[in-house]
Scaffold this motif. Structure first.
Motif, short mmCIF file in Angstrom:
data_model
loop_
_atom_site.label_atom_id
_atom_site.label_comp_id
_atom_site.label_asym_id
_atom_site.label_seq_id
_atom_site.Cartn_x
_atom_site.Cartn_y
_atom_site.Cartn_z
N SER A 94 3.25 10.80 -10.03
CA SER A 94 3.49 11.79 -8.97
C SER A 94 3.56 11.15 -7.60
O SER A 94 4.02 11.77 -6.65
CB SER A 94 2.37 12.84 -8.98
OG SER A 94 1.11 12.23 -8.73
N ASN A 95 3.11 9.90 -7.49
CA ASN A 95 3.16 9.21 -6.20
C ASN A 95 3.36 7.72 -6.42
O ASN A 95 3.29 7.21 -7.54
CB ASN A 95 1.88 9.47 -5.39
CG ASN A 95 0.62 9.03 -6.12
OD1 ASN A 95 0.44 7.85 -6.40
ND2 ASN A 95 -0.26 9.98 -6.43
N MET A 96 3.62 7.01 -5.32
CA MET A 96 3.91 5.58 -5.39
C MET A 96 2.73 4.78 -5.93
O MET A 96 2.91 3.83 -6.70
CB MET A 96 4.28 5.08 -3.99
CG MET A 96 4.65 3.60 -3.93
SD MET A 96 6.28 3.26 -4.62
CE MET A 96 7.32 3.84 -3.26
N THR A 97 1.51 5.15 -5.55
CA THR A 97 0.34 4.38 -5.95
C THR A 97 0.12 4.45 -7.46
O THR A 97 -0.21 3.44 -8.09
CB THR A 97 -0.91 4.87 -5.21
OG1 THR A 97 -0.69 4.73 -3.80
CG2 THR A 97 -2.13 4.06 -5.59
N ASP A 98 0.29 5.63 -8.05
CA ASP A 98 0.12 5.76 -9.49
C ASP A 98 1.12 4.87 -10.24
O ASP A 98 0.76 4.18 -11.21
CB ASP A 98 0.30 7.21 -9.94
CG ASP A 98 -0.89 8.08 -9.57
OD1 ASP A 98 -1.90 7.52 -9.10
OD2 ASP A 98 -0.81 9.31 -9.75
N ALA A 99 2.38 4.88 -9.80
CA ALA A 99 3.40 4.05 -10.45
C ALA A 99 3.08 2.58 -10.28
O ALA A 99 3.22 1.77 -11.22
CB ALA A 99 4.78 4.38 -9.87
N PHE A 100 2.66 2.21 -9.09
CA PHE A 100 2.29 0.82 -8.79
C PHE A 100 1.14 0.38 -9.69
O PHE A 100 1.17 -0.72 -10.27
CB PHE A 100 1.90 0.72 -7.31
CG PHE A 100 1.45 -0.65 -6.87
CD1 PHE A 100 2.39 -1.58 -6.45
CD2 PHE A 100 0.11 -0.98 -6.85
CE1 PHE A 100 1.98 -2.85 -6.02
CE2 PHE A 100 -0.31 -2.23 -6.43
CZ PHE A 100 0.63 -3.17 -6.01
N ALA A 101 0.12 1.22 -9.81
CA ALA A 101 -1.04 0.88 -10.63
C ALA A 101 -0.64 0.68 -12.09
O ALA A 101 -1.10 -0.26 -12.76
CB ALA A 101 -2.10 1.97 -10.50
N LYS A 102 0.21 1.56 -12.61
CA LYS A 102 0.62 1.44 -14.01
C LYS A 102 1.42 0.15 -14.25
O LYS A 102 1.24 -0.53 -15.27
CB LYS A 102 1.44 2.66 -14.42
CG LYS A 102 0.63 3.95 -14.54
CD LYS A 102 1.49 5.11 -14.95
CE LYS A 102 0.69 6.42 -14.95
NZ LYS A 102 -0.45 6.39 -15.89
N LEU A 103 2.31 -0.19 -13.30
CA LEU A 103 3.07 -1.43 -13.45
C LEU A 103 2.18 -2.66 -13.34
O LEU A 103 2.30 -3.61 -14.12
CB LEU A 103 4.18 -1.50 -12.39
CG LEU A 103 5.51 -0.86 -12.75
CD1 LEU A 103 6.49 -1.00 -11.61
CD2 LEU A 103 6.10 -1.51 -14.01
N MET A 104 1.27 -2.65 -12.36
CA MET A 104 0.36 -3.78 -12.21
C MET A 104 -0.53 -3.91 -13.44
O MET A 104 -0.84 -5.02 -13.89
CB MET A 104 -0.48 -3.62 -10.95
CG MET A 104 0.29 -3.76 -9.65
SD MET A 104 0.95 -5.42 -9.37
CE MET A 104 -0.54 -6.31 -8.90
#
Length: 543
Positions: free
Chosen positions: A213-223
């Protein structure tokens, strides 16, 4: 892979001295991570000050919940089990969340954090775990909403994602619609060349992004997908669940705000008195705290005994602010000068990994740590690399180019090389033609002027037109030369675009997905085998 040191000029004077002349700047920092004695002293202080920090069990419970959602690898859970044990220390690194992880430097910061934790644990003979602090509370959307890749034609392409509302909110609080995610993912898919690894790469990009739902969630999943197997714990600094644990430190930041302001100003004075420029604003009256009001992140200042923002949208007494903190800790947010203090309160930080710019401004909170009864953690310079693909390396050898040449800019060297391709010596012959023409024509024009003054002006105009025409033909000949050497010039352009895109270091521009698409997910495992180096020296990785 062949890894070769390539020291680069640049960076602030303070960062350069920290890296190469620590004795000169040691009074501005808390110790040198590269010094074993500094590590031991820091570890001993952390043991003695366990009661100063947030409750270890509660912090670990929070981190377990967050990582089970975004980064549930077995190795991460093992790191969390270690963190729950008294005596376990942490190496932190951090960055704003970025589109598809953002530039390569984010990857290198995570690598440095993991390798430094492993080494510190071995040297100290005790558990040290790596943690990546996602600065989701930052509100600079324009800094994180895009990334760059080399496209199929080996040109620089920019991918940008749009937010749904125009508000100055924390990145973690900005909702991104599914359609925007889909567009950016499909754009990445269209730009990356076809490879045997592409289906797998695009699958985990889609999985991390389309459900976020937001940039941080996507970033966390990729990291998590990239680094979870190495035990890297993730933390979102904007998570409301974390705010309740941070509440006691926010209370200290409010009640001791005047003393902290004095500490920041004193440290800033020490930095400038030592001959260095400040890398972050230190202004009287700045509370160095943000307040979240109706979704907007407002920087608080002190005026007439009150805490208020620049436009006077909100205004609180110290007591009112503390009351709000008690009921709504999620309404508070750190800035760059208080985040180091908060990180040290939440975690037993042995050392933190910083880039050169961060390394410079972290000198400002040094005295603030002491004001609240803490000590400044050690600092590790982030590892820095430039990736050189095999074909690119061959082109550089062919034209006898070094990375220093590329770093300085290739325009002059490219023109020099092109001149050597001029077997007809067109440049010299055109200059000789112009000189011969002028030598013959200018005396004639002067003689014509003696017949009639108007002929002098007419003759000079005529002369200029003829010279212009010769120059025009010279330009056309130059274009033809470049056309004849078009393939070679494209190689020059690719060298520059690959190694110094947009005139910046590669690690500050390009996204890791281009390289993973070319070399596969296991390529990151190879990167992780590169010997750690905390000297701050830039290194070339020849693929």
């Amino acid at each position: 892979m062949n890894v070769v040191p390539e020291p680069l000029p640049g960076g602030s004077a303070l960062a350069r001295d920290y890296i190469s002349n620590y004795e000169k700047v040691g009074h501005l920092y808390g110790g040198d991570f590269r010094n074993v004695e500094s590590r031991v002293k820091r570890a001993e202080w952390l043991d003695k000050s366990e009661g100063f920090r947030a409750d270890r069990a509660q912090v670990t419970d929070y981190l377990r919940t967050y990582n089970q959602q975004h980064n549930s690898h077995d190795a991460v859970m093992a790191s969390l089990r270690l963190l729950a044990q008294p005596g376990t220390l942490v190496i932190t690194g951090g960055q704003q969340s970025g589109l598809f992880t953002g530039p390569l430097l984010v990857v290198y910061k995570a690598m440095t954090t993991i390798l430094a934790a492993k080494e510190a644990g071995e040297r100290l003979g005790r558990p040290v775990v790596p943690l990546f602090w996602i600065a989701g509370e930052d509100h600079d959307w324009d800094e994180v909403n895009h990334t760059y890749v080399l496209n199929r034609a080996q040109e620089i392409s920019r991918i940008k994602i749009e937010k749904s509302v125009e508000v100055r909110a924390s990145v973690s609080d900005l909702k991104i619609e599914a359609e925007s995610w889909l567009q950016s993912v499909e754009q990445l898919d269209g730009l990356l060349q076809e490879s045997e690894f592409k289906p797998q790469i695009m699958e985990f990009v889609r999985e991390s992004s389309l459900d976020a739902s937001n940039m941080t969630d996507a970033f966390a999943k990729l990291m998590g997908s990239l680094f979870g197997k190495f035990g890297l714990i993730l933390l979102d600094s904007a998570d409301p669940a974390l705010r309740r644990l941070e509440q006691p430190m926010f209370s200290s930041l409010i009640t001791q705000n005047d003393e902290l302001e004095a500490a920041y100003l004193s440290a800033a004075s020490d930095i400038t008195a030592s001959g260095y420029e400040l890398q972050a604003d230190v202004t009287p009256g700045n509370a160095n705290l943000f307040y979240i009001h109706e979704g907007a992140r407002l920087l608080l200042h002190k005026k007439d005994g009150l805490f208020t923002d620049r436009k006077g949208v909100v205004s609180f007494s110290r007591e009112e602010l503390l009351d709000i903190l008690n009921d709504h800790p999620e309404r508070f947010s750190n800035n760059v000068l208080t985040r180091p203090l908060m990180q040290d309160y939440v975690l037993p930080v042995l050392a933190t990994v910083l880039g050169q710019g961060e390394l410079s401004y972290w000198a400002i909170p040094r005295q603030a740590f002491e004001t609240i009864g803490g000590q400044m953690p050690l600092i590790i310079p982030r590892m820095s690399f430039t990736l050189v693909e095999g074909t690119l390396h061959k082109h550089m050898d062919k034209y006898q180019l070094t990375f220093a040449d590329v770093h300085q800019g290739l325009h002059d060297k490219r023109q020099q090389w092109l001149a050597t391709q001029d077997k007809l010596e067109l440049g010299r012959r055109f200059e000789e033609t112009k000189a011969t023409f002028l030598a013959m024509y200018e005396p004639l024009i002067e003689q014509l002027g003696s017949i009639q003054s108007g002929l002098l002006k007419l003759g000079n105009n005529n002369k200029d037109k003829i010279i212009d025409q010769i120059s025009f033909l010279e330009g056309k000949a130059q274009d033809a030369m470049e056309k004849q050497n078009e393939a070679a010039l494209r190689q020059w352009e690719r060298i520059e675009q690959s190694l110094m895109p947009l005139g910046k270091l590669q690690e500050r521009v390009y996204n890791i997905m281009y390289y993973m698409n070319r070399y596969g997910p296991d390529w990151l495992d190879e990167l992780m085998t590169i010997p750690a180096d905390y000297s701050g020296t830039h290194r070339m990785i020849y693929m």
